[in-house]
Motif scaffolding. Structure first.
Motif, PDB file in Angstrom:
ATOM      1  N   GLU A 187       8.744  12.744 -42.890  1.00 23.78           N
ATOM      2  CA  GLU A 187       7.932  11.536 -42.939  1.00 23.78           C
ATOM      3  C   GLU A 187       6.467  11.919 -43.143  1.00 23.78           C
ATOM      4  O   GLU A 187       6.063  13.045 -42.847  1.00 23.78           O
TER       5      GLU A 187
ATOM      6  N   LEU B  76       2.257   8.616 -40.591  1.00 26.32           N
ATOM      7  CA  LEU B  76       3.283   7.906 -39.824  1.00 26.32           C
ATOM      8  C   LEU B  76       3.547   8.615 -38.505  1.00 26.32           C
ATOM      9  O   LEU B  76       3.663   7.966 -37.457  1.00 26.32           O
TER      10      LEU B  76
ATOM     11  N   ASN C   1       0.524   7.933 -36.133  1.00 23.50           N
ATOM     12  CA  ASN C   1       0.456   6.571 -35.604  1.00 23.50           C
ATOM     13  C   ASN C   1       1.636   6.254 -34.700  1.00 23.50           C
ATOM     14  O   ASN C   1       1.487   5.521 -33.718  1.00 23.50           O
TER      15      ASN C   1
ATOM     16  N   GLY D 109      -5.295  -1.342 -40.374  1.00 20.94           N
ATOM     17  CA  GLY D 109      -4.096  -1.764 -41.091  1.00 20.94           C
ATOM     18  C   GLY D 109      -3.132  -0.639 -41.392  1.00 20.94           C
ATOM     19  O   GLY D 109      -2.402  -0.685 -42.385  1.00 20.94           O
ATOM     20  N   GLU D 110      -3.110   0.394 -40.525  1.00 22.24           N
ATOM     21  CA  GLU D 110      -2.277   1.574 -40.784  1.00 22.24           C
ATOM     22  C   GLU D 110      -0.901   1.503 -40.128  1.00 22.24           C
ATOM     23  O   GLU D 110      -0.092   2.407 -40.310  1.00 22.24           O
ATOM     24  N   ILE D 111      -0.648   0.470 -39.350  1.00 23.87           N
ATOM     25  CA  ILE D 111       0.641   0.360 -38.661  1.00 23.87           C
ATOM     26  C   ILE D 111       1.569  -0.501 -39.511  1.00 23.87           C
ATOM     27  O   ILE D 111       1.466  -1.730 -39.534  1.00 23.87           O
ATOM     28  N   ASP D 112       2.466   0.155 -40.226  1.00 23.89           N
ATOM     29  CA  ASP D 112       3.342  -0.565 -41.143  1.00 23.89           C
ATOM     30  C   ASP D 112       4.718  -0.795 -40.531  1.00 23.89           C
ATOM     31  O   ASP D 112       4.979  -0.454 -39.375  1.00 23.89           O
ATOM     32  N   ALA D 113       5.616  -1.353 -41.330  1.00 24.09           N
ATOM     33  CA  ALA D 113       6.950  -1.700 -40.839  1.00 24.09           C
ATOM     34  C   ALA D 113       7.736  -0.472 -40.422  1.00 24.09           C
ATOM     35  O   ALA D 113       8.526  -0.521 -39.466  1.00 24.09           O
ATOM     36  N   ALA D 114       7.554   0.658 -41.113  1.00 21.06           N
ATOM     37  CA  ALA D 114       8.284   1.881 -40.768  1.00 21.06           C
ATOM     38  C   ALA D 114       7.906   2.369 -39.372  1.00 21.06           C
ATOM     39  O   ALA D 114       8.761   2.792 -38.589  1.00 21.06           O
ATOM     40  N   VAL D 115       6.619   2.321 -39.053  1.00 20.43           N
ATOM     41  CA  VAL D 115       6.162   2.728 -37.721  1.00 20.43           C
ATOM     42  C   VAL D 115       6.689   1.769 -36.669  1.00 20.43           C
ATOM     43  O   VAL D 115       7.180   2.186 -35.608  1.00 20.43           O
ATOM     44  N   LEU D 116       6.612   0.483 -36.942  1.00 21.65           N
ATOM     45  CA  LEU D 116       7.027  -0.514 -35.958  1.00 21.65           C
ATOM     46  C   LEU D 116       8.521  -0.442 -35.656  1.00 21.65           C
ATOM     47  O   LEU D 116       8.938  -0.611 -34.508  1.00 21.65           O
ATOM     48  N   SER D 117       9.335  -0.193 -36.671  1.00 21.53           N
ATOM     49  CA  SER D 117      10.778  -0.131 -36.424  1.00 21.53           C
ATOM     50  C   SER D 117      11.125   1.075 -35.557  1.00 21.53           C
ATOM     51  O   SER D 117      11.975   0.981 -34.665  1.00 21.53           O
TER      52      SER D 117
END
Length: 336
Positions: free
Chosen positions: A78, A82, A85, A241-249
């Protein structure tokens, strides 16, 4: 009928129980509302890895990101951003949870240098994120991470006997606490801005080598330093704005695990022998160093620079250790 001692203990840990209950309810509501069940099921490997990572985070001077970062970046390939974060987000839950348990237990802390470190890291992390992260290559970040923790592992193995003999629960002197705390905040905050971890190791190392602090106090203090820095890092990443869907999942899958894993580690810190735990994490640090070299493939020059970095770190640790010995002798003779 509960005794007065039992009622006092329940009242003391009530804030921790309330935090766990609130977080579980908030997590469940978010997962249901956003329909994250499929993403959580897909991310089970990181949740499993963070079961170990969160325990390590609570019981040692190593943040949960010390496991999460290499798993994501070295094993799963990854992006470095990512991994960084994710480390911030997951430690904001796990190490904050461990921090609350530590505060509820009313264990002693190295409070003066800690407060200066927290204040400094609050400023340093966003600045370092803006100035350094865009110019440091992903390969360099991986090697910086590997060198920092390998240096810590070597230091711990060589100084283990002396560290285990140290049981000071008081600080030698309040003089210089501000300077020490600011230095820890600058060095550790910069490391955290790049990798998501590091300030806990710097805090712990300074406390055990310079202050000759009891290991349990040093580890508990380092947990709090990393928890606060992770919150600062998370807020900064969210603002950019660096926290995207991949990090959240990945966070959603691992958060319930670290919520209890890190506090269990913090509890076991006062139960299990310290020596065995430190040897374990030291071997882990050295293993990830060689793993990083193999995965990054920096070439002969990169390998030489990495080994040189580990040696340089340990030279600094040795100077801190000698300085701490002189402070201890001065305090004993009344000359300092």
């Amino acid at each position: 009928m509960l005794s007065s001692r039992q009622r006092e203990r329940i009242a003391r840990y009530a804030p921790f129980g309330a935090w766990v209950l609130w977080f579980d309810c908030a997590w469940l509501a978010a997962v249901v509302h956003l329909d994250l069940w499929a993403a959580i099921a897909r991310e089970w490997p990181i949740a499993l890895a963070m079961a170990l990572g969160s325990y390590v985070a609570g019981s040692t001077p190593m943040g949960g990101g010390t496991v999460g970062f290499p798993i994501l970046v070295l094993l799963f390939d990854e992006p470095v951003g990512l991994g960084r974060n994710f480390s911030f987000l997951i430690q904001s839950v796990g190490m904050s949870s461990a921090t609350l348990l530590i505060l509820c237990s009313r264990k002693p802390l190295a409070l003066r240098p800690l407060l200066w470190t927290l204040a400094t890291a609050t400023i340093v992390v966003p600045i370092a994120n803006r100035l350094l992260v865009p110019v440091v290559t992903p390969a360099a970040v991986k090697l910086i991470f590997a060198v920092i923790w390998a240096g810590f592992g070597v230091m711990t193995l060589f100084k283990l006997r002396d560290l285990l003999r140290t049981h000071r629960t008081d600080m030698l002197s309040s003089r210089g606490d501000a300077i020490v705390g600011v230095c820890v905040g600058v060095v550790g905050g910069t490391a955290a801005a790049l990798t998501g971890v590091g300030i806990d190791m710097v805090m712990y190392t300074v406390l055990v080598l310079l202050y000759r602090c009891d290991l349990r106090i040093a580890i508990a203090t380092s947990v709090i330093a990393m928890a606060w820095t992770s919150i600062v890092g998370t807020i900064n990443a969210a603002a950019l704005g660096e926290i995207d869907a991949a990090v959240l999942s990945k966070w959603a899958a691992a958060a319930p695990v670290v919520l209890v894993g890190a506090p269990i580690g913090a509890f076991m810190l006062h139960v299990l022998p310290r020596g065995g735990t430190l040897v374990f994490v030291s071997v882990l640090c050295l293993a990830q160093f060689f793993w990083a070299l193999e995965r990054v493939g920096p070439g002969a020059v990169g390998i030489a620079l990495s080994i040189g970095g580990v040696l340089l770190l340990n030279a600094c640790f040795h100077l801190l250790y000698n300085w701490g010995g002189r402070r201890l002798s001065s305090a004993a003779t009344g000359t300092g």
